[in-house]
Design a protein around this motif. Sequence first.
Motif, short mmCIF file in Angstrom:
data_model
loop_
_atom_site.label_atom_id
_atom_site.label_comp_id
_atom_site.label_asym_id
_atom_site.label_seq_id
_atom_site.Cartn_x
_atom_site.Cartn_y
_atom_site.Cartn_z
N THR A 41 -58.07 -1.15 31.66
CA THR A 41 -58.65 -2.38 31.15
C THR A 41 -59.30 -2.11 29.79
OG1 THR A 41 -60.19 -4.19 31.64
CG2 THR A 41 -60.88 -1.99 32.31
N VAL A 64 -56.49 -6.73 32.41
CA VAL A 64 -56.27 -5.55 33.24
C VAL A 64 -54.77 -5.29 33.33
CG1 VAL A 64 -56.63 -4.46 35.49
CG2 VAL A 64 -58.35 -6.02 34.59
N MET A 157 -64.29 -6.04 37.23
CA MET A 157 -64.23 -5.26 36.01
C MET A 157 -65.58 -5.28 35.28
SD MET A 157 -61.30 -4.38 36.72
CE MET A 157 -61.21 -3.12 35.46
N THR A 186 -56.17 -7.31 41.00
CA THR A 186 -55.18 -7.46 39.92
C THR A 186 -53.81 -7.79 40.49
OG1 THR A 186 -56.42 -5.89 38.56
CG2 THR A 186 -54.15 -6.33 37.92
#
Length: 310
Positions: A41, A64, A157, A186
Amino acid sequence: MDPLADLLDGVRARSAEFCRAILEPPWSMRIADGAMLALATALRGHAWIVPDAGEPVLMRTGDVAIIKGPAPYTIGDDPATEPDIIVHAGNRLTTMDGVDVTDELRLGPHTSGESPDGSAIVASGTYQVSGDVTGRLLNALPQILVVPWPGTQAPIMELLAQELSGEGPGQQVFLDRLLDLALIATLRAWFARPEAQTPGWYRAQSDPLIGPALRLIHDDPARPWTVAALAAKVGASRAAFARRFASLVGEPPMAYLTGWRIALAADLLRSSETTIDAIARHVGYANAFALSVAFKRVRGVSPSHHRAGV
């Protein structure tokens, strides 16, 4: 069991290879760590992921990416920037001519770079992937996929970025768990996107009729399932169940059951010393001979040859 649970059962977080790179343009790194699966990321700035074969993929701040290995690739501020650092397994860093600069570029725990004030920060973690069961899901992914921010992965994240900014007790375990959560979030976000070529069996997990049937197969593969038995368990007629299963999953129920059993057997053959006869019974075959016949029909090799890597 669901496909993302299957995935985590088949991967092992390589926590020692979780890292954060602080960079200043122009920058470019050659990733040659041999990892089978990587999650990356851009915490600040952007990065281009450049495969040796294929088009470069842009990762903007908050996006990501998942990259399938083990082939090397390059990541940089621009696709045209030539790499000057090679990232090896264990986060070992060398120049292009092989000089080890790991210690020279270390800025702190899990962090490397030439300066803490770089305009780009890229964090990544790698997984070692094993098994046919895991491969069923990964084979449905492109070589490189990017899920844009904001998505379902965004809160995870953000938490990851906060954790990487300092140190604390249990940080390594915390990072491992965050990496798992980031991977699942993700993948879920990716398969929900229109451009994802989502496999039928993944989509069917959420179907009120076929989803429970798939879970029955996954949770108890040794049971002597028939189409009629599965239909009865989920409260449908045999014909209606068979039609809906084939339409959503892309193959008939018994073909899917066979594929699942053979995938489980293939993993057990490679990961354990259990006898072929015991593996056969565990996945729903009467004996080693019955498994061997089915295994060779599906895989083209015998269970013993598969175990030996032939």
